[in-house]
Design a protein around this motif. Sequence first.
Motif, PDB file in Angstrom:
ATOM      1  N   ARG A   1       0.828  -1.201   0.000  1.00  0.00           N
ATOM      2  CA  ARG A   1       0.000   0.000   0.000  1.00  0.00           C
ATOM      3  C   ARG A   1       0.871   1.262   0.000  1.00  0.00           C
ATOM      4  O   ARG A   1       0.610   2.203  -0.746  1.00  0.00           O
ATOM      5  CB  ARG A   1      -0.911  -0.002   1.241  1.00  0.00           C
ATOM      6  N   VAL A   2       1.912   1.303   0.853  1.00  0.00           N
ATOM      7  CA  VAL A   2       2.796   2.456   0.918  1.00  0.00           C
ATOM      8  C   VAL A   2       3.508   2.674  -0.405  1.00  0.00           C
ATOM      9  O   VAL A   2       3.611   3.791  -0.917  1.00  0.00           O
ATOM     10  CB  VAL A   2       3.822   2.284   2.065  1.00  0.00           C
ATOM     11  N   GLU A   3       4.007   1.570  -1.004  1.00  0.00           N
ATOM     12  CA  GLU A   3       4.716   1.688  -2.285  1.00  0.00           C
ATOM     13  C   GLU A   3       3.793   2.224  -3.374  1.00  0.00           C
ATOM     14  O   GLU A   3       4.194   3.042  -4.207  1.00  0.00           O
ATOM     15  CB  GLU A   3       5.283   0.331  -2.699  1.00  0.00           C
ATOM     16  N   ALA A   4       2.538   1.798  -3.377  1.00  0.00           N
ATOM     17  CA  ALA A   4       1.588   2.253  -4.390  1.00  0.00           C
ATOM     18  C   ALA A   4       1.298   3.740  -4.236  1.00  0.00           C
ATOM     19  O   ALA A   4       1.282   4.494  -5.208  1.00  0.00           O
ATOM     20  CB  ALA A   4       0.293   1.447  -4.303  1.00  0.00           C
ATOM     21  N   LEU A   5       1.062   4.200  -2.984  1.00  0.00           N
ATOM     22  CA  LEU A   5       0.777   5.613  -2.751  1.00  0.00           C
ATOM     23  C   LEU A   5       1.983   6.493  -3.084  1.00  0.00           C
ATOM     24  O   LEU A   5       1.842   7.575  -3.645  1.00  0.00           O
ATOM     25  CB  LEU A   5       0.348   5.828  -1.301  1.00  0.00           C
ATOM     26  N   GLU A   6       3.171   6.026  -2.708  1.00  0.00           N
ATOM     27  CA  GLU A   6       4.373   6.786  -3.011  1.00  0.00           C
ATOM     28  C   GLU A   6       4.635   6.840  -4.509  1.00  0.00           C
ATOM     29  O   GLU A   6       5.270   7.774  -5.011  1.00  0.00           O
ATOM     30  CB  GLU A   6       5.579   6.201  -2.285  1.00  0.00           C
ATOM     31  N   ALA A   7       4.166   5.850  -5.246  1.00  0.00           N
ATOM     32  CA  ALA A   7       4.341   5.833  -6.691  1.00  0.00           C
ATOM     33  C   ALA A   7       3.370   6.760  -7.411  1.00  0.00           C
ATOM     34  O   ALA A   7       3.468   6.954  -8.624  1.00  0.00           O
ATOM     35  CB  ALA A   7       4.165   4.403  -7.216  1.00  0.00           C
ATOM     36  N   GLY A   8       2.403   7.322  -6.681  1.00  0.00           N
ATOM     37  CA  GLY A   8       1.492   8.290  -7.282  1.00  0.00           C
ATOM     38  C   GLY A   8       0.044   7.869  -7.314  1.00  0.00           C
ATOM     39  O   GLY A   8      -0.804   8.608  -7.822  1.00  0.00           O
ATOM     40  N   ALA A   9      -0.296   6.712  -6.804  1.00  0.00           N
ATOM     41  CA  ALA A   9      -1.693   6.276  -6.811  1.00  0.00           C
ATOM     42  C   ALA A   9      -2.520   7.122  -5.838  1.00  0.00           C
ATOM     43  O   ALA A   9      -2.062   7.492  -4.761  1.00  0.00           O
ATOM     44  CB  ALA A   9      -1.782   4.805  -6.422  1.00  0.00           C
ATOM     45  N   ASP A  10      -3.747   7.470  -6.244  1.00  0.00           N
ATOM     46  CA  ASP A  10      -4.670   8.192  -5.376  1.00  0.00           C
ATOM     47  C   ASP A  10      -5.557   7.241  -4.577  1.00  0.00           C
ATOM     48  O   ASP A  10      -6.007   7.558  -3.483  1.00  0.00           O
ATOM     49  CB  ASP A  10      -5.548   9.133  -6.203  1.00  0.00           C
ATOM     50  N   GLU A  11      -5.852   6.109  -5.164  1.00  0.00           N
ATOM     51  CA  GLU A  11      -6.679   5.102  -4.508  1.00  0.00           C
ATOM     52  C   GLU A  11      -6.177   3.718  -4.896  1.00  0.00           C
ATOM     53  O   GLU A  11      -5.544   3.546  -5.943  1.00  0.00           O
ATOM     54  CB  GLU A  11      -8.148   5.233  -4.950  1.00  0.00           C
ATOM     55  N   LEU A  12      -6.461   2.712  -4.061  1.00  0.00           N
ATOM     56  CA  LEU A  12      -6.141   1.331  -4.420  1.00  0.00           C
ATOM     57  C   LEU A  12      -7.095   0.378  -3.707  1.00  0.00           C
ATOM     58  O   LEU A  12      -7.574   0.673  -2.608  1.00  0.00           O
ATOM     59  CB  LEU A  12      -4.692   0.994  -4.081  1.00  0.00           C
TER      60      LEU A  12
END
Length: 300
Positions: free
Chosen positions: A1-12
């Motif tokens: 989750r952290v890697e996805a948000l740091e990569a620029g995702a707004d939601e997952l």
Amino acid sequence: RVEALEAGADELLFKPVDTAELAARVKAGMRLHQLTQALKAQTRRLEAELAEAATYVTSLLPADTPKDAAEQVSITSRFISSQELGGDCFDHYWLDPDYLVMYLLDVSGHGLGAALLSTSVLNVLRSQSLPGVNFYRPETVLKGLNEAFQMDDQNDKYFTIWYGVYNKAGRKLSYASAGHPPAILINPATASTPAALDSLRTPGMPIGMMPDASYKWERCHVAEGSRLYIFSDGIYELQPTGQKRNATVPQLGLDGFTRLISTLESNHQLSLDAIIQKVSDFGGNHFDDDLSLLEIDFCN
């Protein structure tokens, strides 16, 4: 989750995906998108209104006056607005056939409030609507402005000003300043002496800071062929090209600007365009504040 948000995702969402949660997330995303678009539209409208206000302020500034044998004075100016709407304003006009008024003011801060105050002062001075003020006497003008524009009544805004009155018949310049940079008078070279620079400034608090502030005036002789430069601090509060504001590298500063004028005069290159070019080269064509510059040429 952290890697996805740091990569620029707004939601997952994680598999298996819950359909109701997916629909709720999509609706939330749509609301965010709509708010973002509304904010962008509002920002564009605000920028357009500020640009319109800047154009209006510029339209109030006086036109240059060409050399005229009868008037014996020519005046040219340059005004470069900063990225934000600022509070610079200047004017010049004849009180009567023998007395010329010239002044430049700079309101604290930026934005619509600063611009509104500067235009208010401009209108008051043009209409000569300060009660009991002798507009031939610079110190009484500053005192009248200070009484009329206290910062407590102007949303904590104050301003600096340099105000001068030139007597054409006697070739005398009376002047007073309120926290403003000095005007620079260049006396022409003669057969026996080089050109000389005089800084013209009197002590005094900025207008609006202190209700009981007092102001003094001075007078000087203006030789034929002299030139007077009046300016705001935006012309010398510049960082060198490539340096951030408030960096350890020093600004151009008033002393540096005075040396610049002296050097241009010594090289017979002094003009408004040459000054603007030099300070633009120093600051990388970036001005955090309005830049105002007047040249009054006391013709031969």
